[in-house]
Design an enzyme around this catalytic site. Structure first.
Site, PDB file in Angstrom:
ATOM      1  N   LYS A  54      -4.807  20.252   7.223  1.00 33.80           N
ATOM      2  CA  LYS A  54      -5.880  19.266   7.129  1.00 33.80           C
ATOM      3  C   LYS A  54      -6.299  19.063   5.673  1.00 33.80           C
ATOM      4  CE  LYS A  54      -9.037  16.480   8.725  1.00 33.80           C
ATOM      5  NZ  LYS A  54      -8.541  15.128   9.079  1.00 33.80           N
ATOM      6  N   CYS A 103      -4.594  27.428   4.698  1.00 31.41           N
ATOM      7  CA  CYS A 103      -4.806  28.731   5.349  1.00 31.41           C
ATOM      8  C   CYS A 103      -6.290  28.962   5.694  1.00 31.41           C
ATOM      9  CB  CYS A 103      -4.335  29.900   4.517  1.00 31.41           C
ATOM     10  SG  CYS A 103      -2.666  29.754   3.904  1.00 31.41           S
TER      11      CYS A 103
END
Ligand code: M6R
Length: 596
Positions: A591, A2
């Site tokens: 990621k 997030c």
């Protein structure tokens, strides 16, 4: 993981565009859902959020028309609570006076939610970001001002997270963090706060890095830091960032993944120069040489680099090393770890939770901690006795490409130096990588029609190319969503060979030393109807036995694995596009995985 971004301006104005642009820059951190909240002068909170990527949701919910004095946006990668409108962030408190959003993971979320419900608060979602809002609400309702309420809430929220919150009727935003990164930016007209630096740099280059245990209070044009412990002021110099943002943009390529694949010759060259001048090499080698056991610890692509590193170290320096997936480090080796042991922890981000968990135990056992890390200022970098920077710049695309190459380069360099060899052969690498890209791009394009419809693949390697086969398989499955298994080529005949049928594609990564062995595996496959796609240097045996030969420049056994990685990256990229996916942001992924 997030991402959050918050901004405070002097006069009420349209903020939707700024928030959307910041969201786009943060979108590599999560793209399950997105939300924006603006706090208006008249006390209204305009909150819009939904499932989907930032550009889709921003257009659908018309973020551009959102105005206010303060704004918050959040990009979510779901952990607590399914990706849904109700779990999307930001969240309101019970009576809609507070609005906030977080990134990271509040690990006591389930217990906290239950407490808030029992205390009579309006809990709308199962998301831990909402718990952060109620944790502050609890103390605001008891009459504390925002700073004191946050100081108390801070102790109730367990985990690694960063959080930003605003209250109706004020002109401020507040943010704080535990574990995760948080950066504030300043200009005359506004202040902002974000999970990362790149999302702030297009707005301002004057920044403050927030530390654990600090609350940052943002007013238009003014930032204040206070200690959670006693509310006292923290004095910190404002940093002026000079770094270029060009690196974080696509630079003419259609995707970050393609750009980052093409950056490999350049970043490998830079790393080699940097290693030649590094004062960390000698002490690292000393630590490695004296270690009782040497562990190489990482996850995903970084783990594959550890596997390759272990082969380089054994072969060039006679140093046995144990590559281990970070979450398996403690269950498998925990009882055996001690101060005589050394771990090389490998991570692009330096923030992967599985790696940090392993690191925490290694520190408890007083092991030697060395790091290979791309993100400077990351947790891994900070706790390493010695570290080598991967010097890749920003890697935005979720699939790791250039950081794998430089992790391998760093291991190869260490192994050469430790074994007393010249590092001269590495000087050829940037040109060889460049040559390889030019050579294999049309070859990957030619294979696209043959492979695009394939939902099931194997990728096999042996010796130095075994980690490359695993890495190629990871890349293929990550961006094409097809099943692709990486395996030691000699293991294929011990079971998976039974899956082969007419036309079944099997990729072989053939190192120059292992051609004869690979040819046996190729023939075992092709005589059963399988299609052998072989990656290797020019070789008559390979030419005769393979259906398709993806030719690499001749580089010898040590550099060959680095070159062999490139066609697998390019093939993955092309197949992802051919199948209609976005290779930069594969579904369900993030990621950096800052959660267990
Ligand atoms: O930041 P890290 O290197 O610690 O990340 C580890 C893995 O999550 C990462 O390499 C992942 O496997 C890649 N997305 C694969 O391309």
């Amino acid at each position: 993981m997030c991402g959050i971004f918050g901004i405070v301006v002097e006069k009420e104005q349209p903020l939707g565009q700024i928030l959307t642009e910041a969201g786009l820059r943060l979108s590599y951190r999560g793209y399950d859902s997105v939300g924006c909240a603006t706090l208006q002068e008249n006390g209204v909170i305009d909150l819009r959020k939904d499932v989907g990527k930032v550009d889709e949701v921003a257009a659908r919910l018309r973020f551009a028309e959102m105005a206010g004095l303060r704004g918050i946006t959040q990009l979510r990668w779901a952990t607590f609570g399914a990706p849904s409108q109700i779990n999307a962030q930001p969240h309101l408190d019970s009576d809609g006076d507070l609005v906030g959003a977080h990134n990271g993971n509040v690990v006591n979320n389930v217990a906290l939610r239950q407490q808030f419900i029992t205390e009579g608060m309006m809990v709308r979602s199962t998301n831990d970001g909402e718990s952060c809002v109620h944790a502050v609400e609890r103390y605001v309702d008891q009459g504390y001002d925002m700073v004191d309420a946050i100081r108390r809430a801070y102790h109730d929220l367990e985990g690694d997270y960063a959080f930003v919150i605003g209250r109706v009727g004020e002109n401020r935003l507040y943010a704080f963090k535990k574990g995760s990164g948080l950066v504030a930016g300043l200009s005359e007209e506004f202040t902002c706060v974000s999970s990362d630096l790149p999302s702030i740099l297009p707005l301002t280059r004057r920044i403050l890095r927030v530390q654990d245990g600090e609350i940052v209070i943002l007013r238009a044009g003014q930032v204040e830091l206070r200690r959670v412990e006693d509310g006292s002021l923290v004095e910190r110099e404002i940093e002026q960032v000079t770094e270029s943002m060009e690196a974080a943009e696509k630079g003419g390529y259609s995707h970050f993944m393609l750009k980052e694949i093409h950056e490999q010759p350049g970043v490998a060259g830079e790393l080699i120069h940097l290693l030649e001048a590094s004062s960390h090499i000698a002490p690292m080698i000393e630590r490695i040489a004296k270690a009782r056991h040497l562990y190489l610890v990482g996850c995903g692509t970084s783990y594959h680099a550890c596997m390759l590193g272990a082969v380089y170290l054994a072969r060039l320096a006679g140093r046995a090393a144990i590559p281990v997936l970070a979450p398996q480090f403690i269950p498998q080796y925990g009882p055996a770890l001690g101060p005589e042991d050394v771990g090389i922890f490998v991570s692009q981000s330096g923030e992967t939770k599985d790696v940090l968990n392993a690191l925490a135990v290694a520190r408890e056992r007083e092991m030697g901690i060395l790091g290979l890390v791309n993100v400077l200022g990351s947790t891994l970098m900070n706790v390493s006795e010695y570290y080598l920077p991967l010097a890749c710049g920003y890697e935005i695309s979720v699939p790791a490409t250039k950081t794998f190459t430089n992790q391998a380069v760093a291991f190869l360099y260490l192994a050469l130096r430790m074994g007393g060899h010249s590092t001269e052969p590495l000087a050829r690498l940037p040109n060889l990588l460049e040559e390889t890209l030019a050579l294999v791009e049309p070859q990957a394009a030619a294979l696209e029609p043959v492979m695009a419809g394939q939902d099931d693949l194997y990728c096999l390697g042996y010796g130095l190319t075994y980690p490359i086969a695993l890495e190629g398989a990871l890349k293929l499955k990550e961006v094409t969503y097809a099943h692709c298994e990486g395996m030691l080529s000699t293991e294929f005949k011990h079971g998976p060979l039974s899956a082969v049928y007419e036309g079944y594609p099997v990729i072989f990564v053939a190192g120059p030393e292992d051609v004869s062995l690979l040819v046996s595996g190729i023939n075992e496959t092709t005589c059963r109807g399988g299609q052998a796609i072989v990656i290797g240097e020019e070789n008559e045996q390979l030419r005769v036995n393979a259906h398709d030969l993806i030719l690499l420049p001749s580089a010898g056994p040590l550099l060959n694995p680095l070159l062999a990685t490139l066609p697998l990256q390019l093939l993955s990229y092309r197949l992802s596009l051919a199948r209609g996916y976005d290779p930069d942001f594969p579904r369900n992924l993030s990621k950096t995985l800052t959660v267990d």
